[in-house]
Design an enzyme around this catalytic site. Structure first.
Site, PDB file in Angstrom:
ATOM      1  N   THR A  38       0.833  -1.200   0.000  1.00 39.55           N
ATOM      2  CA  THR A  38       0.000   0.000   0.000  1.00 39.55           C
ATOM      3  C   THR A  38       0.870   1.254   0.000  1.00 39.55           C
ATOM      4  OG1 THR A  38      -1.747  -1.174   1.183  1.00 39.55           O
ATOM      5  CG2 THR A  38      -1.840   1.226   1.206  1.00 39.55           C
ATOM      6  N   HIS A  98       1.939   1.877  -3.477  1.00 41.76           N
ATOM      7  CA  HIS A  98       0.856   2.499  -4.250  1.00 41.76           C
ATOM      8  C   HIS A  98       0.767   3.988  -3.932  1.00 41.76           C
ATOM      9  CE1 HIS A  98      -0.907  -0.930  -6.273  1.00 41.76           C
ATOM     10  NE2 HIS A  98      -0.936  -1.623  -5.139  1.00 41.76           N
ATOM     11  N   GLU A 140       3.214  -0.398   9.219  1.00 45.20           N
ATOM     12  CA  GLU A 140       3.662  -1.699   9.735  1.00 45.20           C
ATOM     13  C   GLU A 140       4.731  -1.458  10.800  1.00 45.20           C
ATOM     14  OE1 GLU A 140       5.054  -3.994   6.449  1.00 45.20           O
ATOM     15  OE2 GLU A 140       3.082  -4.147   5.495  1.00 45.20           O
TER      16      GLU A 140
END
Length: 342
Positions: A42, A45, A63
């Protein structure tokens, strides 16, 4: 201390590592001193401008693992200095969707590092109710993997995979590799992986895939061969390409299930034959983020060594070099995960 170092994504493709104001800590919040934060698909992206572009400039990163630096006045269950992780999905906590642990559908939903500033920074503020104490014996590099593992935990739950069911996983990148390991844990068999990169194909075999297909022309025949001619019970798309979603529907058996996981572009669509779907009783379910109990289960699995993580923890860059870390990702397919050391 009023400021901290943070990697601000000023525009697609360009980070600025600079001093920014320290995050505000409300009465119900906790301020986490970040130690490690992994780069997620992500994040890539977002970096490329394909997702959450309207939120820039933004400090990405979700994370993460660290220690409690301070807590708000209403927080009594966390200790300063404790090693922690956090659920990044922030809902209102009381609506229909939050009660069902479907927080992504909450009208007030926010996500740390995606819709609000995240953990590519020295500190991050999150609601204390979402902070999860971690074993003191666990390393930060391991704890920074809890969030991505929680994602595959939830995907397995949504897909409803049970013992002896055949599963095809399209793509053996970082999340695909975790899907392989998760499918072994829930008893799927055979586990068939489609991956064009020979390096990642080898890593898929090491992760527990029963068969890995590297020739696109051989996918359909090989899946039928390994599933008694029926097709797979479940196909997990973990790349995010419309062509692969189309292929996923072609690979499931009658009554099979497509697990939609890979993020596509916002306007990407796939044509589905509705009559065929009805008559074959096929289904599709989306899943993208671990939340709630998924996080706790992922922490337990990692703490007890249920995942092979060496390829996820070997690549680490300091915060000051985050631009190099992102720019070099494509040239490092053997590094399934890159972590930023704060």
């Amino acid at each position: 201390m009023d400021t901290m170092k943070a990697a601000v994504l000023a525009e697609p493709g360009r980070f600025e590592v600079k001093d920014v104001p320290l995050p505000q800590v409300g009465p119900g919040d906790a301020l986490i001193k970040v130690e490690r934060c992994g780069i997620c698909g992500t994040d890539i992206h977002i970096f490329n401008g394909h997702y959450a572009a309207d939120k820039l400039p933004l400090v990405p990163g979700h994370e993460f693992a660290g220690t409690v630096a301070t807590v708000g006045s209403d927080v009594s269950h966390l200790s300063v200095g404790a090693k922690v992780i956090a659920d990044i999905n922030i809902g209102c906590g009381h609506c229909y969707y939050c009660r069902r642990n479907e927080i992504l559908n909450c009208a007030e939903m926010q996500q740390v590092g995606i819709t609000r500033d995240g953990a590519f920074a020295e500190y991050v503020s999150v609601p204390a109710r979402l902070v999860i104490p971690a074993p003191e014996s666990a390393g930060f590099e391991l704890l920074a993997l809890v969030e991505p593992v929680a994602c595959v935990v939830r995907a397995a739950r949504k897909a409803g995979v049970s013992f002896g069911q055949s599963v095809v996983i399209l793509g053996a990148g970082p999340i695909g590799n975790l899907h392989i390991q998760m499918m072994r844990l829930v008893g799927a068999a055979p586990i068939i992986v489609v991956e064009l990169s020979e390096e990642r194909a080898a890593m898929a075999r090491a992760a527990g895939a029963d068969v890995v297909i590297t020739d696109p022309a051989a996918v359909g025949a090989t899946v039928r061969e390994w599933t008694g001619g029926r097709g797979a019970d479940v196909v997990i798309e973990s790349v995010g390409l419309p062509a692969l979603y189309k292929q996923a529907f072609e690979l499931i058996r009658p009554g099979g299930h497509v697990a939609a996981f890979g993020l596509t572009g916002p306007d990407d669509t796939v044509a589905v034959n509705i009559l065929d779907t009805i008559l074959r009783e096929n289904s599709i379910k989306g899943s993208v983020a671990g939340m709630g109990e998924d996080m706790h289960d992922a922490l337990t699995l990692l703490s007890h060594g249920r995942f092979k993580v060496d390829a996820f923890t070997s690549a680490a860059y300091p915060l000051a070099s985050i631009q190099d870390a992102f720019d070099s990702l494509a040239a490092r397919p053997g590094d399934l995960k890159t972590q930023i050391v704060i």
